[in-house]
Scaffold this motif. Structure first.
Motif, PDB file in Angstrom:
ATOM      1  N   MET A  91      -0.300  -1.520 -11.347  1.00  0.00           N
ATOM      2  CA  MET A  91       0.932  -2.301 -11.465  1.00  0.00           C
ATOM      3  C   MET A  91       1.945  -1.873 -10.410  1.00  0.00           C
ATOM      4  O   MET A  91       2.633  -2.710  -9.804  1.00  0.00           O
ATOM      5  CB  MET A  91       1.529  -2.128 -12.867  1.00  0.00           C
ATOM      6  CG  MET A  91       2.667  -3.075 -13.182  1.00  0.00           C
ATOM      7  SD  MET A  91       2.144  -4.818 -13.284  1.00  0.00           S
ATOM      8  CE  MET A  91       1.280  -4.814 -14.867  1.00  0.00           C
ATOM      9  N   LEU A  92       2.037  -0.568 -10.146  1.00  0.00           N
ATOM     10  CA  LEU A  92       2.977  -0.082  -9.139  1.00  0.00           C
ATOM     11  C   LEU A  92       2.588  -0.537  -7.735  1.00  0.00           C
ATOM     12  O   LEU A  92       3.458  -0.885  -6.924  1.00  0.00           O
ATOM     13  CB  LEU A  92       3.050   1.443  -9.181  1.00  0.00           C
ATOM     14  CG  LEU A  92       3.683   2.074 -10.422  1.00  0.00           C
ATOM     15  CD1 LEU A  92       3.877   3.573 -10.205  1.00  0.00           C
ATOM     16  CD2 LEU A  92       5.013   1.415 -10.776  1.00  0.00           C
ATOM     17  N   VAL A  93       1.312  -0.523  -7.433  1.00  0.00           N
ATOM     18  CA  VAL A  93       0.853  -0.994  -6.120  1.00  0.00           C
ATOM     19  C   VAL A  93       1.216  -2.467  -5.947  1.00  0.00           C
ATOM     20  O   VAL A  93       1.694  -2.878  -4.882  1.00  0.00           O
ATOM     21  CB  VAL A  93      -0.664  -0.780  -5.961  1.00  0.00           C
ATOM     22  CG1 VAL A  93      -1.171  -1.493  -4.712  1.00  0.00           C
ATOM     23  CG2 VAL A  93      -0.986   0.710  -5.889  1.00  0.00           C
ATOM     24  N   ALA A  94       1.014  -3.260  -6.999  1.00  0.00           N
ATOM     25  CA  ALA A  94       1.391  -4.671  -6.944  1.00  0.00           C
ATOM     26  C   ALA A  94       2.897  -4.813  -6.748  1.00  0.00           C
ATOM     27  O   ALA A  94       3.360  -5.642  -5.956  1.00  0.00           O
ATOM     28  CB  ALA A  94       0.951  -5.386  -8.218  1.00  0.00           C
ATOM     29  N   LEU A  95       3.669  -4.003  -7.461  1.00  0.00           N
ATOM     30  CA  LEU A  95       5.129  -4.026  -7.343  1.00  0.00           C
ATOM     31  C   LEU A  95       5.564  -3.748  -5.911  1.00  0.00           C
ATOM     32  O   LEU A  95       6.455  -4.412  -5.376  1.00  0.00           O
ATOM     33  CB  LEU A  95       5.739  -2.980  -8.281  1.00  0.00           C
ATOM     34  CG  LEU A  95       7.240  -2.729  -8.163  1.00  0.00           C
ATOM     35  CD1 LEU A  95       8.026  -3.943  -8.647  1.00  0.00           C
ATOM     36  CD2 LEU A  95       7.641  -1.494  -8.951  1.00  0.00           C
ATOM     37  N   SER A  96       4.937  -2.796  -5.270  1.00  0.00           N
ATOM     38  CA  SER A  96       5.340  -2.359  -3.931  1.00  0.00           C
ATOM     39  C   SER A  96       5.167  -3.437  -2.873  1.00  0.00           C
ATOM     40  O   SER A  96       5.767  -3.356  -1.800  1.00  0.00           O
ATOM     41  CB  SER A  96       4.554  -1.103  -3.530  1.00  0.00           C
ATOM     42  OG  SER A  96       3.195  -1.413  -3.275  1.00  0.00           O
ATOM     43  N   LYS A  97       4.362  -4.449  -3.154  1.00  0.00           N
ATOM     44  CA  LYS A  97       4.096  -5.508  -2.189  1.00  0.00           C
ATOM     45  C   LYS A  97       5.107  -6.650  -2.263  1.00  0.00           C
ATOM     46  O   LYS A  97       4.980  -7.645  -1.544  1.00  0.00           O
ATOM     47  CB  LYS A  97       2.692  -6.081  -2.403  1.00  0.00           C
ATOM     48  CG  LYS A  97       1.571  -5.047  -2.392  1.00  0.00           C
ATOM     49  CD  LYS A  97       1.443  -4.340  -1.064  1.00  0.00           C
ATOM     50  CE  LYS A  97       0.248  -3.390  -1.077  1.00  0.00           C
ATOM     51  NZ  LYS A  97       0.092  -2.671   0.204  1.00  0.00           N
ATOM     52  N   GLY A  98       6.111  -6.521  -3.126  1.00  0.00           N
ATOM     53  CA  GLY A  98       7.086  -7.589  -3.309  1.00  0.00           C
ATOM     54  C   GLY A  98       7.865  -7.901  -2.046  1.00  0.00           C
ATOM     55  O   GLY A  98       8.155  -7.013  -1.239  1.00  0.00           O
ATOM     56  N   THR A  99       8.223  -9.176  -1.891  1.00  0.00           N
ATOM     57  CA  THR A  99       8.968  -9.615  -0.705  1.00  0.00           C
ATOM     58  C   THR A  99      10.274 -10.320  -1.050  1.00  0.00           C
ATOM     59  O   THR A  99      10.989 -10.764  -0.149  1.00  0.00           O
ATOM     60  CB  THR A  99       8.109 -10.574   0.140  1.00  0.00           C
ATOM     61  OG1 THR A  99       7.736 -11.710  -0.652  1.00  0.00           O
ATOM     62  CG2 THR A  99       6.852  -9.878   0.647  1.00  0.00           C
ATOM     63  N   LYS A 100      10.587 -10.426  -2.349  1.00  0.00           N
ATOM     64  CA  LYS A 100      11.808 -11.110  -2.761  1.00  0.00           C
ATOM     65  C   LYS A 100      13.010 -10.170  -2.639  1.00  0.00           C
ATOM     66  O   LYS A 100      12.902  -8.967  -2.853  1.00  0.00           O
ATOM     67  CB  LYS A 100      11.697 -11.591  -4.214  1.00  0.00           C
ATOM     68  CG  LYS A 100      10.523 -12.528  -4.461  1.00  0.00           C
ATOM     69  CD  LYS A 100      10.784 -13.915  -3.907  1.00  0.00           C
ATOM     70  CE  LYS A 100      11.733 -14.697  -4.774  1.00  0.00           C
ATOM     71  NZ  LYS A 100      11.916 -16.087  -4.310  1.00  0.00           N
ATOM     72  N   LYS A 101      14.170 -10.737  -2.318  1.00  0.00           N
ATOM     73  CA  LYS A 101      15.402  -9.958  -2.206  1.00  0.00           C
ATOM     74  C   LYS A 101      16.097  -9.901  -3.564  1.00  0.00           C
ATOM     75  O   LYS A 101      17.164 -10.464  -3.770  1.00  0.00           O
ATOM     76  CB  LYS A 101      16.321 -10.580  -1.152  1.00  0.00           C
ATOM     77  CG  LYS A 101      15.741 -10.562   0.258  1.00  0.00           C
ATOM     78  CD  LYS A 101      16.688 -11.201   1.252  1.00  0.00           C
ATOM     79  CE  LYS A 101      16.107 -11.200   2.651  1.00  0.00           C
ATOM     80  NZ  LYS A 101      17.031 -11.828   3.633  1.00  0.00           N
TER      81      LYS A 101
END
Length: 265
Positions: free
Chosen positions: A173-183
């Motif tokens: 879940m953290l790896v997925a979180l780290s890929k976020g691109t939204k401001k």
């Protein structure tokens, strides 16, 4: 404006169908091309059927038939993190976790030609080449998969559910979180919503915050120097951070606090 509402079933079938993923691709990727401001283009809201009682902490409780995850929160949350948490906490974690298996290159279609055309469109093939056999792997596939996963992972409901899961699922879940691109703005109340989080996992969380967030609020993070070091390192990597609030957070003694404050400044 590139906005989409997805109605999600308990099996997460949407995540396995190529047309559904293509619609989300248009929402999250195509609509952002050339956009430099903080508009709401590319907004994705995900709802699922779930009978529950919504308790906003103040005001009347409400019986509801569904629950949704919306990037940045719902207008009804009025920009209060605790309201977003109270609303989203009823989203079934077993449904959320299925989002981590999104794989556009393996998605299915009733008509195979549709699958071929969509995959070629995603990787930027021209109309003349739209019938070519699509590659099995491509950077554009990875980009889209990560974008979709990150939206789920950034929700309070996802992270709070992952806290109770295995170390492997937590890190996924953290790896997925780290890929976020939204401001987006992110708020973590370690004395309330994340009170069950260990110092080790809290430190891991800081190290995996998406680099594009604009505002970060942290409450009651009394996890010591390793936590603060992880936060300082991540702040140095942030691309859009405008505001950082640390409330009731302790590093150690007075000297440690002064050193941390100096480095953050």
């Amino acid at each position: 404006e590139g906005r989409t509402i997805t109605i999600l079933d308990s099996e997460g079938i949407v995540f396995t169908r190529i047309w559904c993923i293509y619609e989300l691709y248009l929402t999250l990727t195509d609509s952002q091309e050339g956009v430099t401001d903080d508009s709401e283009k590319g907004l994705w809201a995900v709802y699922t059927a779930k009978k529950h009682t919504y308790d906003p902490d103040f005001g009347a409780k409400q019986e509801r038939e569904s629950v949704g995850i919306i990037s940045g929160g719902s207008t009804s949350d009025e920009n209060y993190a605790f309201r977003t948490t109270a609303r989203e906490e009823h989203f079934p974690y077993d449904v959320i976790s299925k989002a981590l298996n999104i794989s556009v290159e393996n998605a299915e279609a009733s008509v195979n030609d549709d699958r071929v055309h969509i995959l070629n469109s995603i990787i930027g093939k021209s109309t003349a080449d739209i019938n070519d056999p699509p590659p099995k792997t491509h950077d554009k596939y990875t980009e889209l998969n990560e974008a979709l996963k990150s939206i789920f992972a950034a929700s309070q409901a996802s992270l709070r559910g992952a806290v109770k899961d295995t170390d492997e699922k937590w890190m996924a879940m953290l790896v997925a979180l780290s890929k976020g691109t939204k401001k987006d703005d992110m708020v973590f109340e370690f004395g309330y919503e994340f009170s069950e989080l260990s110092a080790t996992r809290a430190t891991q969380l800081m190290s995996h915050l998406p680099l594009t967030i604009k505002k970060l609020d942290i409450y009651d993070a009394n996890f010591g120097s390793e936590f603060m070091e992880a936060l300082i390192q991540q702040v140095g990597r942030f691309k859009n951070l405008e505001t950082l609030y640390l409330h009731d957070t302790k590093v150690g003694d007075e000297k440690g606090g002064q050193e941390a404050g100096g480095r953050l400044a």
